[in-house]
Design an enzyme around this catalytic site. Sequence first.
Site, PDB file in Angstrom:
ATOM      1  N   HIS A 162       0.817  -1.216   0.000  1.00 17.67           N
ATOM      2  CA  HIS A 162       0.000   0.000   0.000  1.00 17.67           C
ATOM      3  C   HIS A 162       0.851   1.265   0.000  1.00 17.67           C
ATOM      4  CE1 HIS A 162      -3.665  -2.226   0.435  1.00 17.67           C
ATOM      5  NE2 HIS A 162      -3.335  -2.719   1.617  1.00 17.67           N
ATOM      6  N   ASP A 198      -2.940 -10.448  -2.526  1.00 15.81           N
ATOM      7  CA  ASP A 198      -3.503  -9.995  -1.264  1.00 15.81           C
ATOM      8  C   ASP A 198      -4.983  -9.666  -1.464  1.00 15.81           C
ATOM      9  OD1 ASP A 198      -2.155  -8.660   1.479  1.00 15.81           O
ATOM     10  OD2 ASP A 198      -4.072  -7.758   0.917  1.00 15.81           O
ATOM     11  N   HIS A 200      -6.457  -7.115  -0.401  1.00 18.11           N
ATOM     12  CA  HIS A 200      -6.547  -5.682  -0.640  1.00 18.11           C
ATOM     13  C   HIS A 200      -5.657  -5.283  -1.821  1.00 18.11           C
ATOM     14  CE1 HIS A 200      -7.365  -6.345   3.704  1.00 18.11           C
ATOM     15  NE2 HIS A 200      -8.385  -5.549   3.432  1.00 18.11           N
ATOM     16  N   ASP A 287      -4.407 -12.909   3.428  1.00 19.61           N
ATOM     17  CA  ASP A 287      -5.670 -12.498   4.031  1.00 19.61           C
ATOM     18  C   ASP A 287      -6.875 -12.878   3.174  1.00 19.61           C
ATOM     19  OD1 ASP A 287      -4.886 -10.703   2.097  1.00 19.61           O
ATOM     20  OD2 ASP A 287      -5.190  -8.913   3.315  1.00 19.61           O
TER      21      ASP A 287
END
Length: 348
Positions: A162, A198, A200, A287
């Site tokens: 991120h 991931d 996200h 995740d």
Amino acid sequence: MLVFHDPLHRGHAPTHEFFRGELVPCFEKPERVDYVMEQLRARGDLLCEPDIDSRSALQRLHTPRYLQFLETAWDRWLAFQPDGRRQQPFPSVWPVRSLRSDVEPANFIAQLGLYSMDNGTPLVQGTWAVAKRAADAAASAAARVAAGLRVAFSCTRPPGHHAGADFMGGYCFLNNAAVAAQTLRDLGVPRVAVLDVDFHHGNGTQSIFYERSDVLFVSLHGDPASEYPFYLGYADERGEGAGLGYNRNYPMPAGTPASVWFDTLEHACTDIDQAGCDALVVSLGLDTYEGDPISHFKLTRADFHRLGVRLARLNQPTVLVLEGGYATADLGLNAAAVLAGFEAEMGA
């Protein structure tokens, strides 16, 4: 498998974060990697500390102003708040549309907002040192792969995907996957693919490489219409300038089952095959696990073994970089399942 790990990672150990308006214990905590390392030791993996300085790659990926801020952030905080040693600073103001971001304010909290995309990425005294060593681990793994090793794993925290050129967010400060890709390029690999699995979207990695054709970024992730990071990760984001066509996003709704997820992974793998890349970096977020407390896909432990098999079938020199995964006690078993699947396909 060769694994790069910094045993001092526990130096970044914030105690709390904001989650949906409440102050809660941090999801991104040292125990995440401790559980993974327990499983890797049981497997008999070759564990090494980072031995490559990532600074040259970092200077290619992140702005000088941002790197200077991160390196000095704790000292700046104590100068601003002399009794703040036992506190965690959080931003409370951000330079959104119509506000200026070209001038760094003198006020530390304003600086923190300038360099943050959220208020869920807490700083503590050891943050810079640990984040830098995580980047060093990614560079070390990439250097071995550039030298001819088939696969290496950078098992560190905090995660990185991120983090953009000049901002932190989503527990990420320095972009480890981007460091691995840049290190491969700097060591002579002509074209690199970054595959982000991931839950996200890796908004920071996308933004760093968005105008480059030497690094293909492919991501499958939760639909940003409802999932963090919200403001990037849509399917129509294809790159710009020289990078047009070298960015591929596959957003999926919350609750996506493994069958659909693996069908989508096939599209991502086809993108990588067709791009003619010479090495692969995997942002290995775990995740997507059905038991993850803040994510919403439905992969099981057996699915992570299947993922490892499919990654190996891309037949690329590969750097695996640990990203998210917050079902802490299960994270080690899930990571080990990926490595086992990769090695089974390699015939190791």
